[in-house]
Design an enzyme around this catalytic site. Sequence first.
Site, short mmCIF file in Angstrom:
data_model
loop_
_atom_site.label_atom_id
_atom_site.label_comp_id
_atom_site.label_asym_id
_atom_site.label_seq_id
_atom_site.Cartn_x
_atom_site.Cartn_y
_atom_site.Cartn_z
CE LYS A 116 -82.57 51.54 28.29
NZ LYS A 116 -82.03 50.55 29.23
CG HIS A 137 -78.58 56.40 25.15
ND1 HIS A 137 -78.61 55.54 24.07
CD2 HIS A 137 -77.52 56.01 25.89
CE1 HIS A 137 -77.62 54.68 24.18
NE2 HIS A 137 -76.93 54.95 25.26
CG ASP A 193 -71.21 57.30 27.11
OD1 ASP A 193 -71.00 56.45 26.22
OD2 ASP A 193 -71.51 56.98 28.28
CE LYS A 201 -71.25 57.23 32.41
NZ LYS A 201 -72.35 56.66 31.62
CD GLU A 239 -75.29 55.24 33.27
OE1 GLU A 239 -74.94 54.06 33.21
OE2 GLU A 239 -74.77 56.14 32.60
CG ASP A 247 -55.58 41.37 12.19
OD1 ASP A 247 -56.36 42.34 12.15
OD2 ASP A 247 -54.35 41.49 12.32
CG PHE A 248 -61.70 42.75 13.59
CD1 PHE A 248 -62.35 41.52 13.51
CD2 PHE A 248 -61.64 43.38 14.83
CE1 PHE A 248 -62.90 40.93 14.64
CE2 PHE A 248 -62.19 42.81 15.96
CZ PHE A 248 -62.82 41.57 15.86
C1 BG6 Z 1 -74.29 53.25 27.06
C2 BG6 Z 1 -73.23 54.18 27.57
O1 BG6 Z 1 -74.65 53.59 25.76
O2 BG6 Z 1 -75.44 53.34 27.90
C3 BG6 Z 1 -72.87 53.86 29.01
O3 BG6 Z 1 -72.06 54.06 26.77
C4 BG6 Z 1 -74.13 53.83 29.87
O4 BG6 Z 1 -71.95 54.79 29.54
C5 BG6 Z 1 -75.21 52.96 29.24
O5 BG6 Z 1 -73.75 53.32 31.14
C6 BG6 Z 1 -76.52 53.08 30.00
O6 BG6 Z 1 -77.44 52.15 29.51
P1 BG6 Z 1 -78.63 51.62 30.42
O7 BG6 Z 1 -79.42 50.75 29.51
O8 BG6 Z 1 -78.01 50.87 31.56
O9 BG6 Z 1 -79.37 52.83 30.89
#
Ligand code: BG6
Length: 488
Positions: A178, A236, A231, A336, A212, A91-92
């Site tokens: 990447k 990113h 997100d 998305k 995506e 249990d963390f």
């Molecule tokens: C994650 C996000 O950090 O990156 C996701 O939480 C997203 O929502 C994902 O789908 C995308 O990563 P990749 O490497 O598939 O482009």
Amino acid sequence: MPSITVEPCTFALFGALGDLALRKLFPALYHLDGADLLHGDTRIIALAREEGTEQQHLAFISAELRRYVGNELNEAVAERFLARLTYLHVDFLKAEDYVALAEMAGSTQRMIAYFATPAAVYGAICENLANVGLAENTRVVLEKPIGSDLESSRKVNDAVAQFFPENRTYRIDHYLGKETVQNLIALRFANSLFETQWNQNYISHVEITVAEKVGIEGRWGYFDKAGQLRDMIQNHLLQLLCLIAMDPPADLSADSIRDEKVKVLKALAPISPEGLTTQVVRGQYIAGHSEGKSVPGYLEEPNSNTQSDTETFVALRADIRNWRWAGVPFYLRTGKRMPQKLSQIVIHFKEPSHYIFAPEQRLQISNKLIIRLQPDEGISLRVMTKEQGLDKGMQLRSGPLQLNFSDTWRSARIPDAYERLLLEVMNGNQNLFVRKDEIEAAWKWCDQLIAGWKKSGDAPKPYAAGSWGPMSSIALITRDGRSWYGDI
Ligand code: BG6
């Protein structure tokens, strides 16, 4: 290049039965083992809150490993890898549960504690590790999201920093692992050809698209609280922007690179209330089509709240206030349920300063450097040449000078980002991890956007699943006399 790991470690994976661990982390560790990049004495302790016997959990992890590695799984490597694994129920939040971990880990090997858990428990895990004497020789790895704004991210970072110094704290942004993202550094700083052109004298604008095809994939609970800005953009896309925009670092050390990235984040122009309507577009997908099939809208996904105004798409124009980039917009776009999975950066160079060709060819004549992160990783430079043939005169055409990574190095498998990142943690190299001030500067910039949206109360614009986003995201760039590269 990282050196091959020689140091053995105890890899403690918190949240070992979660989606990230099963889908990404165990397969990444397996591939490192297959490439002989794990020391023979490296052990992996899978920690999770789930009840059940060790045998049951290990059997489950093994089945999931086979599922996610797929056909390329090598039985001998899988056997060697699985033999490194033990399972511990923890249990963390309970200090006493860490005693067993300390006994299991011993004190001789370095520990890597990977937190694939909600950030709200990072502080408690750190404190509990410290209580049983496991802080001294341990590096901690923090998964994103670290907080949901500047204030909450500071809280998490401060809680961790009470027990672990910055030089043993590794914040993940998996885009930095990447292959093509790392190639950005090589491309920019190992080729004088580009560096001399890399500024507002020669570049007109930059596009960064991370699209995506998938929707929410059962992650509604998490995603709805976050949205696409938190997100994807906060981490990113801003990291990609930094790697494109930063000044050359003095050397390749983690702090030299990160110092330059922070300068870029701090130079991002805040977006004014008027800018929120002209420079930023929020979207939310409605029902549409993906791969020829009907798919539901965001508000019709399983477990959705039908009133939600969380965005699943963001396009924006960012400006960087410094000498290098004055007047060069960076157009960022991510969503998305787009028509395809595509991450690419396009650098648009300015037209030659004196034009001597046929007036009707004028629009085509700027060079473009296209850096494709996924799929088909590679770099392509679109250059102008002459059409061949006696009848063609000086008719121009745009053609690619191409470097496709998987074709060029056919024998080499392109490793997953997590393989690189885990290897770097084991080697103690922080280059590909985000420093505290970086993450805070990124939150600060995003917070003003979120606050502006909240104040305006505007709902996100609908776009059909399977399209490139709301029409206004096209207007965002056409207003400046440009268009998104390659949209069909
Ligand atoms: C994650 C996000 O950090 O990156 C996701 O939480 C997203 O929502 C994902 O789908 C995308 O990563 P990749 O490497 O598939 O482009």
